[in-house]
Design a protein around this motif. Structure first.
Motif, PDB file in Angstrom:
ATOM      1  N   LEU A 150     -20.748  -3.556  15.829  1.00  0.00           N
ATOM      2  CA  LEU A 150     -19.496  -4.007  16.430  1.00  0.00           C
ATOM      3  C   LEU A 150     -18.269  -3.602  15.609  1.00  0.00           C
ATOM      4  CD1 LEU A 150     -20.630  -7.634  17.414  1.00  0.00           C
ATOM      5  CD2 LEU A 150     -20.412  -5.681  18.934  1.00  0.00           C
ATOM      6  N   SER A 151     -18.475  -2.945  14.453  1.00  0.00           N
ATOM      7  CA  SER A 151     -17.319  -2.625  13.610  1.00  0.00           C
ATOM      8  C   SER A 151     -16.880  -1.162  13.725  1.00  0.00           C
ATOM      9  CB  SER A 151     -17.622  -2.979  12.163  1.00  0.00           C
ATOM     10  OG  SER A 151     -18.832  -2.373  11.788  1.00  0.00           O
ATOM     11  N   ARG A 152     -17.758  -0.282  14.204  1.00  0.00           N
ATOM     12  CA  ARG A 152     -17.358   1.112  14.394  1.00  0.00           C
ATOM     13  C   ARG A 152     -18.125   1.711  15.575  1.00  0.00           C
ATOM     14  NH1 ARG A 152     -20.329   3.782   9.141  1.00  0.00           N
ATOM     15  NH2 ARG A 152     -22.343   2.862   9.538  1.00  0.00           N
ATOM     16  N   CYS A 153     -17.681   2.879  15.999  1.00  0.00           N
ATOM     17  CA  CYS A 153     -18.292   3.504  17.176  1.00  0.00           C
ATOM     18  C   CYS A 153     -19.729   3.899  16.854  1.00  0.00           C
ATOM     19  CB  CYS A 153     -17.490   4.734  17.600  1.00  0.00           C
ATOM     20  SG  CYS A 153     -18.266   5.639  18.952  1.00  0.00           S
ATOM     21  N   VAL A 154     -20.634   3.484  17.731  1.00  0.00           N
ATOM     22  CA  VAL A 154     -22.046   3.743  17.489  1.00  0.00           C
ATOM     23  C   VAL A 154     -22.386   5.231  17.673  1.00  0.00           C
ATOM     24  CG1 VAL A 154     -22.961   3.312  19.831  1.00  0.00           C
ATOM     25  CG2 VAL A 154     -24.294   2.632  17.855  1.00  0.00           C
ATOM     26  N   ARG A 155     -21.462   5.991  18.351  1.00  0.00           N
ATOM     27  CA  ARG A 155     -21.748   7.422  18.589  1.00  0.00           C
ATOM     28  C   ARG A 155     -21.133   8.304  17.497  1.00  0.00           C
ATOM     29  NH1 ARG A 155     -21.100   6.607  24.527  1.00  0.00           N
ATOM     30  NH2 ARG A 155     -23.222   6.056  25.094  1.00  0.00           N
ATOM     31  N   CYS A 156     -19.828   8.155  17.280  1.00  0.00           N
ATOM     32  CA  CYS A 156     -19.183   9.046  16.303  1.00  0.00           C
ATOM     33  C   CYS A 156     -19.127   8.424  14.897  1.00  0.00           C
ATOM     34  CB  CYS A 156     -17.794   9.443  16.784  1.00  0.00           C
ATOM     35  SG  CYS A 156     -16.652   8.057  16.873  1.00  0.00           S
ATOM     36  N   GLN A 157     -19.544   7.165  14.800  1.00  0.00           N
ATOM     37  CA  GLN A 157     -19.599   6.440  13.512  1.00  0.00           C
ATOM     38  C   GLN A 157     -18.226   6.242  12.878  1.00  0.00           C
ATOM     39  OE1 GLN A 157     -22.585   5.190  12.494  1.00  0.00           O
ATOM     40  NE2 GLN A 157     -23.459   6.114  14.315  1.00  0.00           N
ATOM     41  N   ARG A 158     -17.143   6.476  13.659  1.00  0.00           N
ATOM     42  CA  ARG A 158     -15.809   6.293  13.081  1.00  0.00           C
ATOM     43  C   ARG A 158     -15.305   4.877  13.380  1.00  0.00           C
ATOM     44  NH1 ARG A 158     -13.714  12.047  15.127  1.00  0.00           N
ATOM     45  NH2 ARG A 158     -14.813  13.286  13.572  1.00  0.00           N
ATOM     46  N   PRO A 159     -14.521   4.322  12.475  1.00  0.00           N
ATOM     47  CA  PRO A 159     -14.027   2.956  12.692  1.00  0.00           C
ATOM     48  C   PRO A 159     -12.835   2.897  13.654  1.00  0.00           C
ATOM     49  CG  PRO A 159     -13.331   3.753  10.554  1.00  0.00           C
ATOM     50  CD  PRO A 159     -14.111   4.861  11.164  1.00  0.00           C
ATOM     51  N   ARG A 160     -12.990   3.507  14.824  1.00  0.00           N
ATOM     52  CA  ARG A 160     -11.910   3.519  15.826  1.00  0.00           C
ATOM     53  C   ARG A 160     -11.968   2.251  16.678  1.00  0.00           C
ATOM     54  NH1 ARG A 160     -13.234   9.577  17.858  1.00  0.00           N
ATOM     55  NH2 ARG A 160     -11.859  10.707  16.471  1.00  0.00           N
ATOM     56  N   PRO A 161     -10.871   1.922  17.366  1.00  0.00           N
ATOM     57  CA  PRO A 161     -10.916   0.760  18.272  1.00  0.00           C
ATOM     58  C   PRO A 161     -11.986   0.980  19.350  1.00  0.00           C
ATOM     59  CG  PRO A 161      -8.671   1.553  18.011  1.00  0.00           C
ATOM     60  CD  PRO A 161      -9.541   2.548  17.345  1.00  0.00           C
ATOM     61  N   LEU A 162     -12.801  -0.046  19.585  1.00  0.00           N
ATOM     62  CA  LEU A 162     -13.923   0.100  20.525  1.00  0.00           C
ATOM     63  C   LEU A 162     -13.492  -0.283  21.939  1.00  0.00           C
ATOM     64  CD1 LEU A 162     -16.708  -1.441  18.252  1.00  0.00           C
ATOM     65  CD2 LEU A 162     -16.089   0.960  18.523  1.00  0.00           C
ATOM     66  N   ARG A 163     -13.940   0.491  22.920  1.00  0.00           N
ATOM     67  CA  ARG A 163     -13.535   0.269  24.316  1.00  0.00           C
ATOM     68  C   ARG A 163     -14.725  -0.048  25.227  1.00  0.00           C
ATOM     69  NH1 ARG A 163      -9.472  -0.499  22.506  1.00  0.00           N
ATOM     70  NH2 ARG A 163      -7.636   0.816  22.328  1.00  0.00           N
ATOM     71  N   GLY A 164     -15.918   0.191  24.726  1.00  0.00           N
ATOM     72  CA  GLY A 164     -17.099  -0.047  25.564  1.00  0.00           C
ATOM     73  C   GLY A 164     -18.298  -0.424  24.718  1.00  0.00           C
ATOM     74  N   PHE A 165     -19.411  -0.669  25.404  1.00  0.00           N
ATOM     75  CA  PHE A 165     -20.645  -1.040  24.699  1.00  0.00           C
ATOM     76  C   PHE A 165     -21.796  -0.251  25.300  1.00  0.00           C
ATOM     77  CE2 PHE A 165     -24.331  -3.523  23.591  1.00  0.00           C
ATOM     78  CZ  PHE A 165     -24.043  -3.988  22.314  1.00  0.00           C
ATOM     79  N   SER A 166     -22.565   0.385  24.440  1.00  0.00           N
ATOM     80  CA  SER A 166     -23.717   1.142  24.907  1.00  0.00           C
ATOM     81  C   SER A 166     -24.981   0.298  24.720  1.00  0.00           C
ATOM     82  CB  SER A 166     -23.847   2.446  24.119  1.00  0.00           C
ATOM     83  OG  SER A 166     -25.135   2.982  24.316  1.00  0.00           O
ATOM     84  N   LEU A 167     -25.603  -0.062  25.848  1.00  0.00           N
ATOM     85  CA  LEU A 167     -26.833  -0.858  25.767  1.00  0.00           C
ATOM     86  C   LEU A 167     -27.959  -0.024  25.166  1.00  0.00           C
ATOM     87  CD1 LEU A 167     -26.763  -2.629  29.254  1.00  0.00           C
ATOM     88  CD2 LEU A 167     -26.168  -3.630  27.062  1.00  0.00           C
ATOM     89  N   GLU A 168     -27.935   1.280  25.449  1.00  0.00           N
ATOM     90  CA  GLU A 168     -28.996   2.153  24.954  1.00  0.00           C
ATOM     91  C   GLU A 168     -28.928   2.299  23.436  1.00  0.00           C
ATOM     92  OE1 GLU A 168     -28.831   5.916  26.870  1.00  0.00           O
ATOM     93  OE2 GLU A 168     -29.351   5.057  28.820  1.00  0.00           O
TER      94      GLU A 168
END
Lengths: 251, 200
Positions: A150-168
């Protein structure tokens, strides 16, 4: 060999005419199964206590590898009586038990024991079920090694503001990496999930959350749990049914 | 299974082994016993089983087992029609009936709330009970469910459901069984017994 441990019942299965295979959760050994011989007929050894929502001292005999140990005797220690008398809380507590059993792997998960006991305590004390449920879910995920990122993007691993959630992929996704298959979430819902993860269950009632935000966060967690487990939870369906307005008493 | 038996016998063994509490060995023993019995007795058993599945159904009103549309209690003019006793299943009804202490009608739920098994309010016959209350002159509902976790939660749910109706809702007492030494009673049973104490 005889062993004694504190435990509570996660599940029970009838075996033959009079025996029970009981799945227990203990702070010492996590989830494990024992055979309670004659438990369905015994009026002394197991009366009242070999049911959900009771903590007891279990006297266990035999731990030969490959063989299920026998439950010889139990001494009841604590009953969560209000859970028997309120159908709404009974269903929620049943859901918590089913979820804990699903996440506690055999011989592991002793740390889930205090979490489940604390959840039952707060339910009995009139804690807010709508907050307690997602808080338990996210804490179970964390203790079992499935904590959502929940602290960074699970795809690009950057600490950008999160806009969605990937269940996969099991975490938040930034605006750049967001795909159609992801669930859109607001920063407020994200913040709620972080709070539920961080706050102890006993302090949850201090939090004030708008109902719609709580509903979205709760629904996201439910979908994530089902995705991880790979099957539906029967008690979750009943909880949704019973919560859907058939009973007046709801928090 | 031994292949020395004729196929017909093997089929009987397989079918008997599906019954609860019976393994293949017990099923073989029973099948061989049936073969050794006089032909008429085994035929009578077979006929009674056929009749069981053809004739026994659920009573339209109370969901007890019945041979016609209504069960014997619903057809009995001597029963007190202002009382309905709610039980979990026909076996519980039978136990209450054997006590000879109750003369009213029944309503069989065919289950208790059990979220782990996927049994919620829709899966047990609660809606049918509420429909009965709309059309029958009921004055008292007696909840006779076991004092287990599921039984108590179901009873509490029923109490909530029955609140809008002007009926007296009672529940069978819970406490020390007859003949039991009070020293061996568990704390929950003792607590309930003390709470439900009676003036003498």
């Amino acid at each position: 060999m005889r062993l004694v441990t504190k435990a509570l019942v996660l599940n029970r299965f009838e075996v033959g005419e009079s025996d029970l295979l009981v799945v227990l959760l203990s702070p010492k050994w996590g989830r494990f199964a024992v055979m309670a011989k004659g438990a369905r007929r015994s009026k002394r050894r197991f009366v009242n206590a070999l049911e959900p929502f009771t903590v007891f001292r279990a006297h266990i005999r035999g731990n030969r590898p490959g063989l299920i140990p026998f439950l010889d005797q139990i001494d009841p220690l604590e009953y969560w009586e209000p859970l028997r008398q309120d159908p709404y809380r009974f269903v929620l507590a049943s859901y918590a038990t089913e979820l804990t059993e699903a996440f506690a792997r055999p011989q592991v998960g002793g740390n889930l024991f205090p979490l489940l006991c604390g959840f039952f305590d707060l339910l009995c004390q009139g804690g807010p079920p709508d907050l307690l449920k997602p808080a338990l879910e996210i804490k179970l995920l964390c203790l079992s090694g499935f904590a959502p990122e929940l602290s960074r993007c699970v795809r690009c691993q950057r600490p950008r503001p999160l806009r969605g959630f990937s269940l996969e992929e099991g975490g938040g996704v930034c605006g750049y990496c967001l795909r159609e298959s992801d669930t859109s979430i607001s920063p407020q819902v994200l913040s709620l999930l972080k709070t539920l993860e961080k706050y102890p269950l006993s302090k949850l009632e201090r939090i004030c959350v708008p109902k719609d935000r709580l509903k979205i966060g709760s629904s996201l967690l439910e979908n994530f749990l089902v995705r991880i487990l790979g099957h539906d939870l029967k008690s979750l369906r009943i909880w949704k049914e019973i919560k859907g307005g058939e009973i007046g008493e709801q928090t | 299974m031994s292949k020395v038996f004729p196929k017909v016998l093997e089929r009987v063994v397989q079918n008997l082994a599906r019954l609860p509490g019976l393994g293949e060995k017990s099923a073989t023993r029973l099948a061989l016993f049936l073969l050794g019995q006089p032909k008429e007795e085994t035929q009578e058993l077979a006929h009674s089983l056929l009749e069981l599945v053809e004739k026994v159904r659920l009573c339209k009103r109370c969901f007890n087992f019945a041979e016609g549309e209504w069960c014997r209690f619903c057809l009995d003019p001597e029963r007190n029609k202002s009382q309905i006793c709610i039980v979990e299943d026909p076996a519980a009804l039978s136990a209450i009936e054997e006590s000879k202490a109750y003369k009213g009608l029944y309503h069989v739920l065919h289950g208790l709330l059990s979220p782990r098994d996927g049994l919620g309010p829709r899966e047990i016959k609660i809606e049918a009970l509420l429909e009965r209350l709309e059309r029958e002159p009921v004055e008292e509902i007696l909840i006779a469910l076991s004092p287990t976790v599921a039984g108590e939660a179901t009873a509490a749910y029923l109490v909530e459901c029955l609140k809008p109706y002007s009926v007296k809702v009672t529940r069978i007492a819970c406490g020390i069984p007859m003949g039991m030494d009070i020293r061996y009673a568990d704390q929950l049973t003792l607590k309930r017994a003390l709470e439900a104490r009676q003036r003498l």
